[in-house]
Design an enzyme around this catalytic site. Sequence first.
Site, PDB file in Angstrom:
ATOM      1  N   ASP A 210       0.857  -1.186   0.000  1.00 38.56           N
ATOM      2  CA  ASP A 210       0.000   0.000   0.000  1.00 38.56           C
ATOM      3  C   ASP A 210       0.891   1.233   0.000  1.00 38.56           C
ATOM      4  O   ASP A 210       1.423   1.624   1.042  1.00 38.56           O
ATOM      5  CB  ASP A 210      -0.920   0.006   1.219  1.00 38.56           C
ATOM      6  CG  ASP A 210      -1.990   1.090   1.128  1.00 38.56           C
ATOM      7  OD1 ASP A 210      -1.733   2.131   0.481  1.00 38.56           O
ATOM      8  OD2 ASP A 210      -3.079   0.903   1.698  1.00 38.56           O
ATOM      9  N   ALA A 267     -12.946  -6.366  -3.313  1.00 37.10           N
ATOM     10  CA  ALA A 267     -12.886  -4.909  -3.383  1.00 37.10           C
ATOM     11  C   ALA A 267     -13.655  -4.407  -4.606  1.00 37.10           C
ATOM     12  O   ALA A 267     -14.868  -4.256  -4.569  1.00 37.10           O
ATOM     13  CB  ALA A 267     -11.425  -4.456  -3.411  1.00 37.10           C
ATOM     14  N   ASP A 292     -15.874 -11.842  -5.460  1.00 38.63           N
ATOM     15  CA  ASP A 292     -17.176 -11.323  -5.059  1.00 38.63           C
ATOM     16  C   ASP A 292     -17.622 -10.179  -5.967  1.00 38.63           C
ATOM     17  O   ASP A 292     -18.750  -9.703  -5.857  1.00 38.63           O
ATOM     18  CB  ASP A 292     -17.113 -10.840  -3.604  1.00 38.63           C
ATOM     19  CG  ASP A 292     -18.463 -10.385  -3.071  1.00 38.63           C
ATOM     20  OD1 ASP A 292     -19.414 -11.200  -3.124  1.00 38.63           O
ATOM     21  OD2 ASP A 292     -18.580  -9.240  -2.613  1.00 38.63           O
ATOM     22  N   GLU A 297     -22.258  -7.008 -13.645  1.00 39.27           N
ATOM     23  CA  GLU A 297     -23.083  -7.582 -12.581  1.00 39.27           C
ATOM     24  C   GLU A 297     -24.554  -7.283 -12.857  1.00 39.27           C
ATOM     25  O   GLU A 297     -24.883  -6.160 -13.240  1.00 39.27           O
ATOM     26  CB  GLU A 297     -22.672  -7.004 -11.218  1.00 39.27           C
ATOM     27  CG  GLU A 297     -21.245  -7.343 -10.831  1.00 39.27           C
ATOM     28  CD  GLU A 297     -20.840  -6.769  -9.477  1.00 39.27           C
ATOM     29  OE1 GLU A 297     -21.701  -6.143  -8.807  1.00 39.27           O
ATOM     30  OE2 GLU A 297     -19.677  -6.935  -9.079  1.00 39.27           O
ATOM     31  N   HIS A 316     -21.430 -10.358  -5.098  1.00 39.35           N
ATOM     32  CA  HIS A 316     -21.190  -9.017  -4.550  1.00 39.35           C
ATOM     33  C   HIS A 316     -21.916  -8.843  -3.204  1.00 39.35           C
ATOM     34  O   HIS A 316     -22.692  -7.909  -3.019  1.00 39.35           O
ATOM     35  CB  HIS A 316     -21.641  -7.948  -5.539  1.00 39.35           C
ATOM     36  CG  HIS A 316     -20.940  -6.623  -5.320  1.00 39.35           C
ATOM     37  ND1 HIS A 316     -20.689  -5.735  -6.336  1.00 39.35           N
ATOM     38  CD2 HIS A 316     -20.433  -6.039  -4.210  1.00 39.35           C
ATOM     39  CE1 HIS A 316     -20.072  -4.668  -5.872  1.00 39.35           C
ATOM     40  NE2 HIS A 316     -19.909  -4.835  -4.570  1.00 39.35           N
TER      41      HIS A 316
END
Length: 356
Positions: A210, A267, A292, A297, A316
């Site tokens: 990060d 994410a 996910d 979608e 999701h």
Amino acid sequence: MPHGDMGESRMKLLAISDTYIPAEFMVQGFASLKRQGVEVEVRRWEHPTLVALQEANLLIEKGGPEAVPLPPEVTDRVEDFDIVAVQFTPLDRKFIESAKRLKVIAVLRGGTENVDVACATERGIAVMNTPGRNARAVAECALGLILSEVRNLARAHACLKAGDWRRSFPNSDAIPELNEKTVGLVGFGAVARLLAGYLAALGSRVIAYDPYFQGDPGGVQMVDLSTLLRESDVVSIHARLTEENYHLIGERELGWMKPTAVLVNTARSGLVDEQALVRALATRRIMGAALDVFDVEPLPVDHPLLQLDNVTLTPHLAGSSIDAFRNSPKLMAAHLERMLRGERDLPIVNGIRPSL
């Protein structure tokens, strides 16, 4: 209230509920503000199903708050309110310009894609978010997806439901325990830090990438992306999607991963090149993936991911826990109470200090 004069009228807050945060959660969550003299009105942005709301959210994420119009019963008399609180409800330029008294837009999640933040900033309106409101829900789901993929839990369940007592899977020669395995976290925000604690309890070595993280990472080793991908047995994605990190994990990066490694993404789909991932899974370049989030979608029934036997897929739902939704208005109410007391440590995303 007319600006700065509490004597003329009570301060008013409009809370717009949706299918995930229903009206009763709004009423309960903002109840504390009534003790501060704030009048709370709740209106409903209705959808027949959760899928319909998710489809509207996707349109807003791609096309901005103008992509989905609001019904008149939601936008009526918006000029009466000083604060508007929403989760997914789109607030476009027309709405914001109509709300003449508006000083604060309170968004009950981390992202603010459903708000015309530029317009709010032009008009001196503070935009606040609720960072980390569903961090625990996502972190717990990410851990569940890791275990499900490496231990074949979902696949074994599906086989048993189909009458097949199956114990042989694509990773049967390399099924690991998480103890002493390396898990790499791409992004080290609230979700990743919670997940790191769960993984530490399982005995995993946790590393993270990060470039924006500042502070003490605890027992987590911060590394560059190449090192993380080359050393990790599990790679879990937890970064916020920006123009700079779109397809952060692409063909080259997938090629750095171990052939026994798995990729987990709870994410944003855009952080991973989905087509490159499909190729890596189909050719066994990596062992598996648990996802996910997807580029389209709901996931189309003919999507190549559905043809693979080394993936775990969920629709999701990582952040969708009852506790995350129930607590979001309470968390924002606490921020607003601190704002009314004149405190300055507030989650304001556009740099505008509220004048209430």
